[in-house]
Design a protein around this motif. Structure first.
Motif, PDB file in Angstrom:
ATOM      1  N   GLY A  19      56.280  51.226  26.471  1.00  0.00           N
ATOM      2  CA  GLY A  19      55.806  50.019  26.452  1.00  0.00           C
ATOM      3  C   GLY A  19      54.399  49.681  25.814  1.00  0.00           C
ATOM      4  O   GLY A  19      53.486  48.837  26.678  1.00  0.00           O
ATOM      5  N   ARG A  20      54.050  50.185  24.811  1.00  0.00           N
ATOM      6  CA  ARG A  20      52.697  49.973  24.547  1.00  0.00           C
ATOM      7  C   ARG A  20      52.497  48.610  23.692  1.00  0.00           C
ATOM      8  O   ARG A  20      51.537  48.274  24.023  1.00  0.00           O
ATOM      9  N   PHE A  21      53.782  47.727  23.563  1.00  0.00           N
ATOM     10  CA  PHE A  21      53.385  47.013  23.229  1.00  0.00           C
ATOM     11  C   PHE A  21      53.101  45.624  24.174  1.00  0.00           C
ATOM     12  O   PHE A  21      52.103  44.387  23.764  1.00  0.00           O
ATOM     13  N   MET A  22      52.600  46.040  25.876  1.00  0.00           N
ATOM     14  CA  MET A  22      51.952  44.925  26.523  1.00  0.00           C
ATOM     15  C   MET A  22      50.420  44.918  26.992  1.00  0.00           C
ATOM     16  O   MET A  22      49.994  44.267  26.742  1.00  0.00           O
ATOM     17  N   ASP A  23      50.276  46.052  26.191  1.00  0.00           N
ATOM     18  CA  ASP A  23      49.182  45.824  25.567  1.00  0.00           C
ATOM     19  C   ASP A  23      48.463  44.901  24.362  1.00  0.00           C
ATOM     20  O   ASP A  23      47.138  44.864  25.068  1.00  0.00           O
ATOM     21  N   ALA A  24      49.302  44.362  23.709  1.00  0.00           N
ATOM     22  CA  ALA A  24      48.835  43.202  23.656  1.00  0.00           C
ATOM     23  C   ALA A  24      48.728  41.898  23.343  1.00  0.00           C
ATOM     24  O   ALA A  24      49.005  40.890  22.809  1.00  0.00           O
ATOM     25  N   LEU A  25      49.923  42.412  25.074  1.00  0.00           N
ATOM     26  CA  LEU A  25      49.718  40.521  25.550  1.00  0.00           C
ATOM     27  C   LEU A  25      49.044  40.447  26.445  1.00  0.00           C
ATOM     28  O   LEU A  25      47.371  41.100  26.480  1.00  0.00           O
ATOM     29  N   PRO A  26      48.756  39.073  27.014  1.00  0.00           N
ATOM     30  CA  PRO A  26      47.767  39.383  27.957  1.00  0.00           C
ATOM     31  C   PRO A  26      47.201  39.523  28.923  1.00  0.00           C
ATOM     32  O   PRO A  26      47.938  40.507  29.077  1.00  0.00           O
ATOM     33  N   SER A  27      46.145  39.556  30.034  1.00  0.00           N
ATOM     34  CA  SER A  27      45.503  40.449  31.039  1.00  0.00           C
ATOM     35  C   SER A  27      47.013  40.211  32.232  1.00  0.00           C
ATOM     36  O   SER A  27      47.168  39.196  31.783  1.00  0.00           O
ATOM     37  N   SER A  28      46.854  40.867  33.013  1.00  0.00           N
ATOM     38  CA  SER A  28      48.204  40.464  34.173  1.00  0.00           C
ATOM     39  C   SER A  28      47.504  39.136  35.099  1.00  0.00           C
ATOM     40  O   SER A  28      48.190  38.387  35.163  1.00  0.00           O
ATOM     41  N   VAL A  29      46.074  38.591  34.745  1.00  0.00           N
ATOM     42  CA  VAL A  29      45.843  38.111  35.685  1.00  0.00           C
ATOM     43  C   VAL A  29      45.502  36.641  34.348  1.00  0.00           C
ATOM     44  O   VAL A  29      46.655  35.419  34.790  1.00  0.00           O
ATOM     45  N   ASP A  30      45.974  36.702  33.268  1.00  0.00           N
ATOM     46  CA  ASP A  30      46.538  35.343  32.090  1.00  0.00           C
ATOM     47  C   ASP A  30      47.539  35.177  32.405  1.00  0.00           C
ATOM     48  O   ASP A  30      48.235  33.747  33.055  1.00  0.00           O
ATOM     49  N   LEU A  31      48.554  35.945  32.895  1.00  0.00           N
ATOM     50  CA  LEU A  31      50.007  36.264  33.035  1.00  0.00           C
ATOM     51  C   LEU A  31      49.815  35.237  34.213  1.00  0.00           C
ATOM     52  O   LEU A  31      51.247  34.505  33.959  1.00  0.00           O
ATOM     53  N   GLU A  32      49.570  35.929  34.903  1.00  0.00           N
ATOM     54  CA  GLU A  32      49.377  35.015  36.251  1.00  0.00           C
ATOM     55  C   GLU A  32      49.771  34.119  36.804  1.00  0.00           C
ATOM     56  O   GLU A  32      50.093  32.793  36.777  1.00  0.00           O
ATOM     57  N   ARG A  33      48.159  33.304  35.565  1.00  0.00           N
ATOM     58  CA  ARG A  33      48.093  31.861  35.554  1.00  0.00           C
ATOM     59  C   ARG A  33      48.693  30.945  34.974  1.00  0.00           C
ATOM     60  O   ARG A  33      49.899  30.190  35.647  1.00  0.00           O
ATOM     61  N   THR A  34      50.094  32.017  33.902  1.00  0.00           N
ATOM     62  CA  THR A  34      50.450  31.299  32.542  1.00  0.00           C
ATOM     63  C   THR A  34      52.049  30.802  33.808  1.00  0.00           C
ATOM     64  O   THR A  34      52.400  29.703  34.028  1.00  0.00           O
ATOM     65  N   SER A  35      52.263  32.026  34.532  1.00  0.00           N
ATOM     66  CA  SER A  35      53.188  31.794  35.260  1.00  0.00           C
ATOM     67  C   SER A  35      53.493  31.016  36.302  1.00  0.00           C
ATOM     68  O   SER A  35      54.811  29.995  36.368  1.00  0.00           O
ATOM     69  N   TYR A  36      52.168  30.822  37.070  1.00  0.00           N
ATOM     70  CA  TYR A  36      51.548  29.383  37.929  1.00  0.00           C
ATOM     71  C   TYR A  36      51.965  28.041  37.407  1.00  0.00           C
ATOM     72  O   TYR A  36      52.998  26.491  37.882  1.00  0.00           O
ATOM     73  N   ARG A  37      51.900  28.053  36.021  1.00  0.00           N
ATOM     74  CA  ARG A  37      51.421  26.632  35.374  1.00  0.00           C
ATOM     75  C   ARG A  37      52.721  26.921  35.707  1.00  0.00           C
ATOM     76  O   ARG A  37      53.430  24.976  35.403  1.00  0.00           O
ATOM     77  N   LEU A  38      53.591  27.090  34.989  1.00  0.00           N
ATOM     78  CA  LEU A  38      55.157  26.999  34.678  1.00  0.00           C
ATOM     79  C   LEU A  38      55.969  26.543  36.018  1.00  0.00           C
ATOM     80  O   LEU A  38      56.625  25.809  36.011  1.00  0.00           O
ATOM     81  N   HIS A  39      55.460  27.358  36.905  1.00  0.00           N
ATOM     82  CA  HIS A  39      56.228  27.297  37.995  1.00  0.00           C
ATOM     83  C   HIS A  39      56.024  25.880  38.903  1.00  0.00           C
ATOM     84  O   HIS A  39      57.024  25.345  39.614  1.00  0.00           O
ATOM     85  N   ILE A  40      54.403  25.634  39.252  1.00  0.00           N
ATOM     86  CA  ILE A  40      54.310  24.075  39.655  1.00  0.00           C
ATOM     87  C   ILE A  40      54.771  22.836  38.385  1.00  0.00           C
ATOM     88  O   ILE A  40      55.192  22.075  39.137  1.00  0.00           O
ATOM     89  N   ALA A  41      55.282  23.579  37.582  1.00  0.00           N
ATOM     90  CA  ALA A  41      55.751  21.720  36.536  1.00  0.00           C
ATOM     91  C   ALA A  41      57.795  21.940  37.486  1.00  0.00           C
ATOM     92  O   ALA A  41      57.900  20.903  37.142  1.00  0.00           O
ATOM     93  N   ALA A  42      57.990  22.747  37.806  1.00  0.00           N
ATOM     94  CA  ALA A  42      58.899  23.340  37.770  1.00  0.00           C
ATOM     95  C   ALA A  42      59.662  22.692  39.474  1.00  0.00           C
ATOM     96  O   ALA A  42      60.788  21.900  39.747  1.00  0.00           O
ATOM     97  N   PHE A  43      58.828  22.985  40.482  1.00  0.00           N
ATOM     98  CA  PHE A  43      58.780  23.056  41.135  1.00  0.00           C
ATOM     99  C   PHE A  43      58.847  21.015  41.910  1.00  0.00           C
ATOM    100  O   PHE A  43      60.552  21.261  42.253  1.00  0.00           O
TER     101      PHE A  43
END
Lengths: 332, 587
Positions: free
Chosen positions: A223-247
């Motif tokens: 899964g080397r492509f993961m290196d090109a993605l944001p850090s887990s902290v940034d991904l977590e923040r994005t995920s949180y934003r999506l979830h608070i919009a959905a809730f």
């Protein structure tokens, strides 16, 4: 009112066309990620070369030469992934247009909102997922999520045309209500946000594993492509934003459903299987939001709760509609 | 739940008054100590989390195992099919999950935990709302977001520090911040004049976003309101079912219901005395022979003549699915329909022992329906007719079926049961309402010449003799009935209101951001240096933009400061205040 079979047929062809184009988009997103992976690997190599250079300062000429080679290679490579991403986005837009047309024609063919059975739920739900993804893109560059959004969309459409397919028809009287429009359309948007949020949570967990492995001095596995993605902290923040919009939207889905239930059955809450599972989903995501605000439970554990919530969402659509006996059984 | 909210960035200035952790002490716990410990455990976020998770899990069995409140018939089928597991599930309350002890325990504990957490938080929040924003910290550049701009001398904001601060005040007020002008605010304890926290300090403190916490508290309290509404609803509501045959009248009193249930606060003797006569009932099904929709329901429209109270003028009301009839808050919902063949049964003595519609129960989408007619008044032998009604009769492999839900070719096919001589075969225990489908013991099935149970097949307008000279049965005609749920629930408005409040509250708490902004102005070499710094709770990616926008609004013609560290004046002040206690917020 009569069913316009020609329109329904055209809608079906459009669904198939959209699927074909989505498949192309999916392939391009995957190619992009693979390219990013390769690029990220090269970046790492370049960084290492830079670090090495001062150490062997005596042979600094050789060191910098090696470094510039890598940079050159990287520059030559970097063009292609950007192009793949461009192709992926163009194809996604094209597929989206075809998909919207399919849903609209289906609606016109039956003279109502096209969400009266599982086939229509699936096709309309999938178009909302793409729409929400494209809408999010206007504010945040989350194109790296493309494959993880278009993949589920394709899967849903595949299920729709094979397992769920239902011919165009009028609604049974129990479904003829303005609340079908309100209750279901908001549920679509909430589910789409939950879907993209789920994909982000999965990426977050994968990324975190790689980061932990790297911190422990090990080389992360596939899964080397993961290196090109944001850090887990940034991904977590994005995920949180999506979830608070959905809730809140999911909360609205429950309330609108209760209002409709009152008008249809007299009781606003019946503990019908569908209601039970909608409630379970709401509670699961409420637990996610609480976990995120609790020290020691944020990050990975919260992500597990969000994924649990999404599992319930899938169960509500796929399992409950087929196997549970209740007042929502006509949803099939 | 407040005690474990997320940590703040280590800035020296934080929202400590909301995040105060209880001090860790380990005294020997007496009974009261244990109680306090248990209370603290219950009201902790971790318990709330666990209870939420348990609630989600505990709700699931109710969607898998049949529930008494939904369909008692399916529960008894389940008990028959699972002789070992079934009784255990029954003992553990699995057929009444949502009223079971364990389910109630979870949600009640959850709400106790919620109250225990929300009340102290509400107190803290009320205090916070009344308090002014805290004094500006000494070193604004330590805050996560900060911008310094130079207002050149000669521009409005660059005329003096006062002019710059006045511009900042206006900018912050436009953005709906609550502001404190520290030039005129009373000093913090221990601070000296002109220094941070002291009289005349050239800075402004501002705060906004109290709505986030207000919304959060409103959300939790509104959920409590939803629960109270539900509880009140179960006490103050009544509901029941009534089958109304075309042409007949329903009167809203307990005796006219087929089943009736009411909460403890309902006086069942004084239900609103309205009546409703079913005048017409239009039922339509899909006739287009394409796809899988043939025979699917298309239209149900029951026309009632309603008399709202005795003596009132009758009015006409059309009831259909999703469109109930509302009579002063009591609502009638069309939830089912079926056929009611009109039969006449003459007994062995030639008397009419029964005449009227027989309610049948649909068994499939084509309205193959169960029909039972009991004739207890027949002499010499009581008669029961048990069989099926088929609106569109056909034989498939010798089995009678219905091919379409409309009565295109209706048939009634019944077996005949007769009471043995001298036995009261039909079980009518006085006073106990019993299902029309149940037959007492002591009835024998009449047999045909072939030794098989005798079957009588009737079309409308025909009649047939009953065996053993028991009489005759005739199928006079066909009517429909409407199955109505009748319900009055005064709590539903409250439930909706509190649920909407919860929705608004949670949206506010998730999207409103609590922000503190500080502005300081110091004289620089060629103008006034204005520093704007911001602080937030939790994530706030837009804080930087907000701080920059406030700075730009304060000093529209501002340029970058040569030394963004704060300028000479700040350095000086740092030096001078070295010996003082660090300025902190009140906590």
């Amino acid at each position: 009112m009569a069913i316009e079979q020609e329109l329904a047929q055209a809608s079906n062809w459009l669904v198939y066309s959209a699927m074909a184009v989505y498949t192309g988009a999916f392939g391009a997103f995957v190619a992009d990620l693979a390219g990013r992976g390769a690029r990220a690997g090269l970046d790492t190599a370049r960084d290492q070369a830079r670090e090495l250079a001062p150490v062997g300062s005596a042979s600094s000429v050789g060191g910098s030469a090696a470094g510039s080679d890598v940079v050159l290679v990287a520059a030559g490579e970097s063009d292609r992934p950007e192009r793949a991403l461009g192709i992926a986005m163009s194809l996604t837009w094209l597929a989206f247009v075809l998909h919207v047309a399919a849903v609209v024609l289906r609606g016109l063919s039956v003279h109502r909102a096209p969400w009266g059975n599982m086939f229509e739920f699936a096709t309309t739900g999938a178009v909302v997922v793409t729409a929400v993804f494209l809408a999010v893109l206007r504010r945040h560059d989350v194109r790296y999520l493309g494959g993880f959004v278009i993949g589920p969309v394709l899967l849903t459409l595949g299920l729709a045309v094979t397992v769920f397919y239902t011919e165009a028809a009028q609604l049974v009287p129990a479904l003829r209500s303005v609340w079908l429009l309100i209750h279901v359309s908001v549920a679509f948007i909430a589910s789409a946000l939950f879907t993209i949020g789920f994909s982000t949570s999965v990426l977050q967990l994968l990324q975190e594993r790689r980061e932990l492995a790297r911190a422990a001095g090990r080389t992360p596995g596939r899964g080397r492509f993961m290196d090109a993605l944001p850090s887990s902290v940034d991904l977590e923040r994005t995920s949180y934003r999506l979830h608070i919009a959905a809730f809140p939207l999911w909360g609205f889905t429950l309330i609108a459903g209760a209002i409709w239930a009152e008008a249809a059955w007299g009781r606003y809450w019946n503990w019908d299987p569908k209601e039970v599972w909608s409630f379970v989903i709401w509670v699961a995501y409420a637990a996610y939001l609480h976990a995120r605000a609790t020290r020691g439970w944020d990050g990975r554990r919260a992500a597990y709760l969000a994924m649990f919530g999404y599992a319930c969402l899938l169960a509500n659509f796929l399992v409950v509609n087929f196997f549970a006996v209740g007042k929502h059984s006509y949803a099939m | 739940m407040a005690s474990e909210t997320r940590g703040e960035p280590a800035t020296g200035v934080n929202f400590t008054e909301y995040d105060a952790e209880p001090p860790i002490t380990q005294p020997a716990l007496g009974p009261l100590g244990w109680l306090r410990w248990a209370w603290r455990q219950l009201t902790s976020m971790r318990s709330a989390l666990l209870l939420l998770f348990l609630l989600a899990i505990a709700a699931v069995p109710g969607s898998i195992v049949p529930q008494n409140r939904e369909d008692p018939g399916r529960v008894s089928d389940y008990l028959d099919a699972h002789p070992t597991l079934g009784p255990w599930l029954e003992r553990l309350g699995f057929f009444d999950v949502y009223t079971s002890v364990w389910f109630s325990a979870i949600y009640l504990l959850l709400f106790v935990s919620l109250v225990g957490c929300v009340i102290p938080r509400a107190r803290v929040h009320l205090r916070a709302i009344r308090q002014a924003p805290p004094r500006a910290p000494r070193r604004l550049e330590r805050l996560p977001e900060h911008v310094s701009l130079l207002a050149p001398a000669g521009t409005p904001a660059g005329a003096s520090t006062d002019a710059a601060l006045d511009a900042a005040l206006a900018a912050l007020r436009r953005r709906r911040y609550r502001v404190v002008d520290n030039r005129t605010a009373p000093p913090a304890a221990g601070a000296s004049a002109g220094r941070p926290g002291g009289w005349g300090e050239r800075s402004i403190s501002a705060e906004k976003g109290y709505t986030a916490e207000t919304g959060n508290l409103a959300f939790h309290l509104a959920l409590l309101g939803v629960l109270v509404s539900l509880a009140w609803g179960s006490l103050a509501s009544y509901s029941g079912q009534a089958v109304i045959v075309q042409g007949s009248t329903f009167v809203n009193s307990v005796i006219d219901y087929d089943s009736f249930g009411a909460g403890r606060l309902v006086d069942t003797g004084t239900l609103p005395p309205f009546s409703a006569t079913l005048k017409d009932f239009v039922v339509e099904f899909e006739t287009a022979d394409q796809g899988n929709q043939f025979g699917a329901p298309r239209e149900f429209e029951a026309t009632f003549e309603v008399v709202d109270r005795p003596g009132a003028a009758p009015r006409t009301a059309v009831v259909s699915p999703n469109h109930p009839l509302d009579v002063q808050g009591t609502r009638m919902f069309l939830v089912g329909n079926g056929y009611a063949p009109v039969l006449t049964v003459r007994d062995g003595a030639g008397n009419v022992a029964f005449r009227g519609p027989v309610i049948t129960r649909p068994q499939d989408g084509n309205y193959k329906s169960l029909a039972v007619a009991k004739v207890p008044n027949a002499v010499p032998r009581q008669i029961a007719l048990v069989g099926v009604f088929l609106p569109t009769y056909d034989l498939q492999d010798g089995i009678p079926v219905s091919q379409f839900p409309q009565p295109l070719d209706p048939r009634l096919m019944v077996n005949v049961l007769l009471a043995d001589p001298g036995v009261d075969g039909l079980d009518f225990r006085s006073g106990t309402p019993q299902s029309v489908m149940r037959l007492g013991p002591g009835m024998t099935m009449a047999l045909g010449d072939d030794g098989q149970p005798l079957k009588i097949l009737l079309a409308p307008g025909t009649s047939a003799p009953l065996p053993d000279g028991a009489g005759t049965v005739s199928f006079d005609g066909l009517t429909r009935y409407a199955a109505m749920d009748i319900r009055r629930d005064p709590s539903k408005g409250w439930a909706l209101g509190t649920a909407l409040l919860a929705l608004v509250g949670v949206t506010a708490s998730l999207f409103v951001r609590r922000r503190r902004v500080f502005v300081r102005a110091v004289d620089g070499a060629d103008g006034v240096v204005v520093t704007v710094a911001g602080l937030t709770r939790g994530d706030d990616a837009a804080l930087g933009a907000e701080v920059a926008a406030i700075a730009a609004a304060t000093v529209p013609e501002g340029g970058p400061v040569a030394d963004p560290g704060g300028g000479p004046a700040t350095d000086q002040s740092t030096q001078q205040t070295n010996g003082q206690t660090r300025t902190e917020e009140q906590s």
